[in-house]
Write a protein that holds these residues in place. Structure first.
Motif, PDB file in Angstrom:
ATOM      1  N   GLU A 190      39.109  49.547  43.464  1.00 24.31           N
ATOM      2  CA  GLU A 190      40.152  48.869  42.707  1.00 24.31           C
ATOM      3  C   GLU A 190      39.931  47.377  42.526  1.00 24.31           C
ATOM      4  O   GLU A 190      40.159  46.835  41.466  1.00 24.31           O
ATOM      5  CB  GLU A 190      41.485  49.102  43.407  1.00 24.31           C
ATOM      6  N   ILE A 191      39.494  46.691  43.577  1.00 24.11           N
ATOM      7  CA  ILE A 191      39.437  45.236  43.509  1.00 24.11           C
ATOM      8  C   ILE A 191      38.063  44.750  43.071  1.00 24.11           C
ATOM      9  O   ILE A 191      37.061  45.429  43.254  1.00 24.11           O
ATOM     10  CB  ILE A 191      39.826  44.579  44.843  1.00 24.11           C
ATOM     11  N   VAL A 192      38.034  43.570  42.483  1.00 23.33           N
ATOM     12  CA  VAL A 192      36.812  42.931  42.015  1.00 23.33           C
ATOM     13  C   VAL A 192      36.745  41.556  42.647  1.00 23.33           C
ATOM     14  O   VAL A 192      37.695  40.778  42.548  1.00 23.33           O
ATOM     15  CB  VAL A 192      36.841  42.796  40.473  1.00 23.33           C
ATOM     16  N   ARG A 193      35.637  41.256  43.316  1.00 24.13           N
ATOM     17  CA  ARG A 193      35.480  39.925  43.906  1.00 24.13           C
ATOM     18  C   ARG A 193      35.037  38.958  42.826  1.00 24.13           C
ATOM     19  O   ARG A 193      34.158  39.259  42.027  1.00 24.13           O
ATOM     20  CB  ARG A 193      34.465  39.946  45.040  1.00 24.13           C
ATOM     21  N   ILE A 194      35.668  37.777  42.809  1.00 25.12           N
ATOM     22  CA  ILE A 194      35.306  36.740  41.846  1.00 25.12           C
ATOM     23  C   ILE A 194      34.964  35.465  42.600  1.00 25.12           C
ATOM     24  O   ILE A 194      35.175  35.361  43.809  1.00 25.12           O
ATOM     25  CB  ILE A 194      36.433  36.481  40.819  1.00 25.12           C
ATOM     26  N   LYS A 195      34.471  34.492  41.876  1.00 25.27           N
ATOM     27  CA  LYS A 195      34.107  33.202  42.462  1.00 25.27           C
ATOM     28  C   LYS A 195      35.361  32.488  42.958  1.00 25.27           C
ATOM     29  O   LYS A 195      36.387  32.471  42.283  1.00 25.27           O
ATOM     30  CB  LYS A 195      33.410  32.355  41.398  1.00 25.27           C
ATOM     31  N   ASN A 196      35.270  31.903  44.147  1.00 29.37           N
ATOM     32  CA  ASN A 196      36.377  31.127  44.695  1.00 29.37           C
ATOM     33  C   ASN A 196      36.637  29.893  43.848  1.00 29.37           C
ATOM     34  O   ASN A 196      35.710  29.262  43.367  1.00 29.37           O
ATOM     35  CB  ASN A 196      36.067  30.665  46.122  1.00 29.37           C
ATOM     36  N   THR A 197      37.916  29.574  43.697  1.00 27.85           N
ATOM     37  CA  THR A 197      38.288  28.334  43.020  1.00 27.85           C
ATOM     38  C   THR A 197      39.315  27.624  43.879  1.00 27.85           C
ATOM     39  O   THR A 197      40.080  28.260  44.602  1.00 27.85           O
ATOM     40  CB  THR A 197      38.899  28.616  41.626  1.00 27.85           C
ATOM     41  N   SER A 198      39.350  26.319  43.794  1.00 26.13           N
ATOM     42  CA  SER A 198      40.252  25.554  44.657  1.00 26.13           C
ATOM     43  C   SER A 198      41.715  25.867  44.361  1.00 26.13           C
ATOM     44  O   SER A 198      42.541  25.879  45.254  1.00 26.13           O
ATOM     45  CB  SER A 198      39.986  24.064  44.521  1.00 26.13           C
ATOM     46  N   GLU A 199      42.056  26.168  43.089  1.00 27.14           N
ATOM     47  CA  GLU A 199      43.467  26.453  42.797  1.00 27.14           C
ATOM     48  C   GLU A 199      43.905  27.789  43.402  1.00 27.14           C
ATOM     49  O   GLU A 199      45.078  28.040  43.571  1.00 27.14           O
ATOM     50  CB  GLU A 199      43.771  26.404  41.299  1.00 27.14           C
ATOM     51  N   ASN A 216      28.678  47.886  48.264  1.00 23.28           N
ATOM     52  CA  ASN A 216      29.087  46.641  47.600  1.00 23.28           C
ATOM     53  C   ASN A 216      30.601  46.493  47.476  1.00 23.28           C
ATOM     54  O   ASN A 216      31.074  45.691  46.697  1.00 23.28           O
ATOM     55  CB  ASN A 216      28.436  46.485  46.223  1.00 23.28           C
ATOM     56  N   LYS A 217      31.374  47.255  48.204  1.00 29.04           N
ATOM     57  CA  LYS A 217      32.837  47.180  48.164  1.00 29.04           C
ATOM     58  C   LYS A 217      33.368  46.786  49.536  1.00 29.04           C
ATOM     59  O   LYS A 217      32.923  47.292  50.557  1.00 29.04           O
ATOM     60  CB  LYS A 217      33.458  48.534  47.784  1.00 29.04           C
ATOM     61  N   ILE A 218      34.335  45.879  49.522  1.00 33.04           N
ATOM     62  CA  ILE A 218      35.034  45.496  50.744  1.00 33.04           C
ATOM     63  C   ILE A 218      36.238  46.418  50.885  1.00 33.04           C
ATOM     64  O   ILE A 218      36.899  46.751  49.904  1.00 33.04           O
ATOM     65  CB  ILE A 218      35.461  44.013  50.671  1.00 33.04           C
ATOM     66  N   ASP A 219      36.517  46.848  52.084  1.00 30.35           N
ATOM     67  CA  ASP A 219      37.555  47.844  52.343  1.00 30.35           C
ATOM     68  C   ASP A 219      38.960  47.239  52.253  1.00 30.35           C
ATOM     69  O   ASP A 219      39.607  46.991  53.265  1.00 30.35           O
ATOM     70  CB  ASP A 219      37.322  48.479  53.717  1.00 30.35           C
TER      71      ASP A 219
END
Length: 187
Positions: A34-43, A104-107
């Motif tokens: 279900e989830i997709v990891r994206i680049k961290n942003t400060s906001e 490649n998926k975090i639980d």
């Protein structure tokens, strides 16, 4: 007469105009990916830092009503879903945290509060994932004072429920309201 015609058109397309984000059709929903990891942003982290977090903990936090575009490579884009809400996994402890990454998926999974208990969601169809034998399981690390940012779609459904996400089996997010197709609720 022209004004009346414009009003009729506006009312007939009110769903298209008023909808903030398009939700995922439940036929395409798979709780196992279900989830997709994206680049961290400060906001991403500012709202969490402002909230009262317990120091020295690992925290999963849902940023309600904060929709961000899925990356172009995301499978959700091909399904017509352009944005999802943010999920932050924050390590505010003084130690690095290690966890297992499967394929490649975090639980991290969505749960719903149904009939007075928290229930996991299950896929409608069994998916067959080919495993080549290399790199399927690997170690992930979230460094001290660091965070990961994920996106998850809203889901179409008829049942309004209280939801949350769980990391592993012990770290629970804050709760939020959403819709779900009752067929996904684990019996």
């Amino acid at each position: 007469m022209r004004k009346i015609l414009v009003l009729i058109l506006l009312f007939s397309f009110k769903n298209l105009i008023s909808q903030e984000t398009k939700c995922l059709n439940s036929d395409f929903y798979n709780p196992n990916s279900e989830i997709v990891r994206i680049k961290n942003t400060s906001e991403s982290i500012e709202k969490i830092i402002q909230s009262k977090l317990r120091i020295d903990s690992l925290k999963l936090y849902i940023l309600k009503n904060t929709y961000v575009e899925f990356p172009k490579w995301s499978g959700y884009r091909r399904k017509g879903i352009d944005s999802g809400f943010k999920i932050i996994l924050l390590n505010s402890s003084t130690n690095d945290f290690e966890f297992l990454i499967k394929g490649n998926k975090i639980d991290i999974k969505r749960q719903v509060f149904y009939k007075n208990e928290w229930k996991n969601l299950t896929p409608l169809k069994k998916s067959t994932i080919m495993i080549c034998g290399t790199g399927y399981f690997k170690k992930g690390i979230i460094k001290t004072k660091d965070f990961f940012t994920f996106l998850a779609p809203c889901i179409e459904g008829e049942l309004k429920v209280k939801s949350r996400f769980v990391f592993g089996n012990t770290i629970y997010s804050n709760e939020f309201e959403g819709l779900i197709d009752e067929r996904f609720i684990e019996k």
